[in-house]
Design an enzyme around this catalytic site. Structure first.
Site, PDB file in Angstrom:
ATOM      1  N   CYS A  13       0.981  -1.242   0.007  1.00 56.21           N
ATOM      2  CA  CYS A  13      -0.053  -0.035  -0.073  1.00 56.21           C
ATOM      3  C   CYS A  13       0.845   1.123   0.101  1.00 56.21           C
ATOM      4  O   CYS A  13       1.643   1.287  -0.823  1.00 56.21           O
ATOM      5  CB  CYS A  13      -1.074   0.081   1.172  1.00 56.21           C
ATOM      6  SG  CYS A  13      -2.213   1.062   0.993  1.00 56.21           S
ATOM      7  N   HIS A  23      -3.875  -4.692   0.532  1.00 57.26           N
ATOM      8  CA  HIS A  23      -3.458  -5.382   1.668  1.00 57.26           C
ATOM      9  C   HIS A  23      -3.491  -6.750   1.705  1.00 57.26           C
ATOM     10  O   HIS A  23      -4.650  -7.294   1.986  1.00 57.26           O
ATOM     11  CB  HIS A  23      -4.218  -4.530   2.698  1.00 57.26           C
ATOM     12  CG  HIS A  23      -3.833  -3.150   3.253  1.00 57.26           C
ATOM     13  ND1 HIS A  23      -2.779  -2.853   3.831  1.00 57.26           N
ATOM     14  CD2 HIS A  23      -4.372  -2.171   2.679  1.00 57.26           C
ATOM     15  CE1 HIS A  23      -2.706  -1.373   3.849  1.00 57.26           C
ATOM     16  NE2 HIS A  23      -3.840  -1.014   3.238  1.00 57.26           N
ATOM     17  N   GLU A  82      -2.324  -8.755   3.697  1.00 54.03           N
ATOM     18  CA  GLU A  82      -2.517  -9.139   5.019  1.00 54.03           C
ATOM     19  C   GLU A  82      -3.954  -9.034   5.758  1.00 54.03           C
ATOM     20  O   GLU A  82      -4.318  -9.629   6.449  1.00 54.03           O
ATOM     21  CB  GLU A  82      -1.502  -8.492   5.886  1.00 54.03           C
ATOM     22  CG  GLU A  82      -1.957  -7.057   6.244  1.00 54.03           C
ATOM     23  CD  GLU A  82      -1.676  -6.081   5.264  1.00 54.03           C
ATOM     24  OE1 GLU A  82      -1.335  -6.252   4.027  1.00 54.03           O
ATOM     25  OE2 GLU A  82      -2.019  -4.996   5.582  1.00 54.03           O
TER      26      GLU A  82
END
Lengths: 201, 256
Positions: free
Chosen positions: A81, A179, A181
């Site tokens: 990001c 993202h 994650e």
């Protein structure tokens, strides 16, 4: 076991990235000094925040020179990001700010719509092994600026009002605008593929 | 195409998840992190934690709760609201594991501080909470600290027009906790026009959710109590909504 070093530049969602990487079975270290980052296999720049304050945090910790040197030495590196945007030559968030200049390009604002928040798909451009399993998959984005890079460095694009780059790569350095994650199963798979393909490249 | 989101809301009071009815009555549900784990497993698109007693008690954000949530390794984006008054609070909330922040009292009291938060985090990380209700003189803002309605503070308008916050959580205060009762006219409130809106309060029926998601300014629907009544509530709900505008149901076990 691959060791991933998360760069501490005073901002960012390092807790989320740390937990995701540990879940994938990697050893994770966190820090801003050469003592820590020299010892890891893959360097990760996480990111939630504004460009100028992030670069200021990088500069004040001596990370700008350090990360440029690591990229020049072909060490694997992943920006997430804002961390991806910091890899660019320059950013235009709240004025002009020089970036790490590891992948050529500039970071410019989304115009209309002004935000890109939520789940969107990526579209593979070419045959980069980073994306073998992830073409057309949906990931979580949360940004209002985009990385405008020359075509040679574009691995995947997404669409939101306009087409923009969602993955860029130069050698062993890659950046993802979304993202992984926080993108559940698709994100975990992508994160693992990127870490390992950068490491074994 | 960007998908519209189903947001799972966990209301926290004194550290415990509670079922809220109109922000007046509360029933205990359990540990917030357990509920967050369920929502994560069921593939909700975003999780919103609202710690409703932090601002009134002047306690600041509940860092311990954020840390406990982050420690569970959730793979779903996390929004935290409650007690965030300063830029330092905001950055600490993000660094401890939240992806975005929800601001409430400070949005009205200290708009300059909200600008400072956005300058560090980026406006995309900042959501404003706007609880609304109907009064004799029309739509008004609900101030949970004084438990009274109030007008729309003019200072807040600039935060919307200057793109200092990215989304507005529009709360139907009176209907929160009551099934299928969200008043859709709140989403057409003049001072919110043109903003990206998340609808919350009294939303649970698929046909109601479809109508709300069809509104152009609406980016998400937030659902609280109703997602806690049964297993896999998120997938069931998504199955009953039209495909295309939302992310398809996600089943962890089928893929692993």
């Amino acid at each position: 076991m691959i060791t991933v070093g998360i760069v501490d530049y005073g901002a960012g969602n390092h807790a989320s990235v740390t937990h995701a990487l540990r879940q994938l079975g990697y050893k994770v270290r966190f820090g801003c000094s050469a003592d820590v980052l020299d010892m890891v296999d893959v360097i990760v720049l996480p990111g939630v925040g504004a460009y100028p304050s992030a670069m200021e945090g990088m500069e004040s910790r001596g990370l700008v020179k350090y990360l440029r040197k690591q990229a020049a030495q072909n060490r694997p590196m992943l920006g997430i990001c804002l961390g991806m945007q910091l890899l660019a030559t320059e950013g235009y968030e709240l004025g002009h700010t020089p970036g790490l200049d590891i992948i050529p390009g500039k970071v410019t604002p989304l115009r209309s719509p002004r935000w890109h928040i939520g789940w969107n798909s990526i579209e593979h451009k070419g045959r980069d092994p980073l994306l073998v399993e992830s073409d057309r998959e949906i990931f979580y984005f949360n940004h209002s600026f985009i990385f405008d890079a020359p075509e040679d460095y574009v691995v995947a694009v997404s669409h939101h009002g306009l087409q923009f780059n969602s993955i860029v790569r130069r050698g062993k350095v890659a950046g993802v605008q979304f993202h992984p994650e926080k993108s559940q199963l698709a994100g975990n798979r992508m994160l693992k593929n990127i870490i390992e393909s950068l490491y074994y490249a | 195409m960007l998908k519209k989101r189903i947001v799972g809301v966990i209301t926290v009071k004194k550290g415990w998840a509670v079922q809220s009815i109109g922000y007046q009555r509360y029933l205990p549900l359990g540990r917030p992190e357990t509920i967050a784990e369920n929502l994560d497993r069921w593939g909700v698109d975003e999780i919103l934690i609202q710690s409703i007693d932090r601002s009134t008690a002047n306690q600041g954000p509940d860092y311990d709760l954020i840390y406990r949530l982050a420690s569970r390794g959730l793979n779903t984006p996390l929004v935290y609201g409650g007690g965030i008054k300063t830029r330092e609070h905001a950055t600490a909330v993000i660094s401890k594991g939240a992806d975005r922040i929800l601001v409430d009292a400070s949005f009205y009291d200290h708009p300059e501080e909200i600008r400072r938060m956005a300058s560090v985090l980026g406006a995309q990380a900042v959501i404003a909470s706007v609880p609304l209700l109907f009064t004799n003189s029309g739509i008004a803002l609900w101030d949970y600290r004084t438990q009274r309605s109030r007008g729309w503070p003019s200072a807040c308008a600039g935060l919307l027009t200057d793109s200092i916050v990215s989304e507005i959580l529009v709360i139907d205060k009176s209907h929160e906790g009551t099934p299928a009762s969200f008043d859709i006219s709140f989403l057409e409130t003049p001072f919110l026009r043109g903003s990206s809106l998340i609808a919350f309060g009294g939303i649970n029926k698929p046909c109601q959710i479809k109508d709300i998601l069809d509104m152009p300014d609406v980016t998400a629907v937030a659902i609280g109590n109703f997602l806690n009544y049964r297993e896999h509530a998120v997938q069931e709900l998504k199955h009953s909504l039209p495909k295309g505008s939302i992310r398809e149901p996600y089943y962890e076990l089928l893929h692993s």
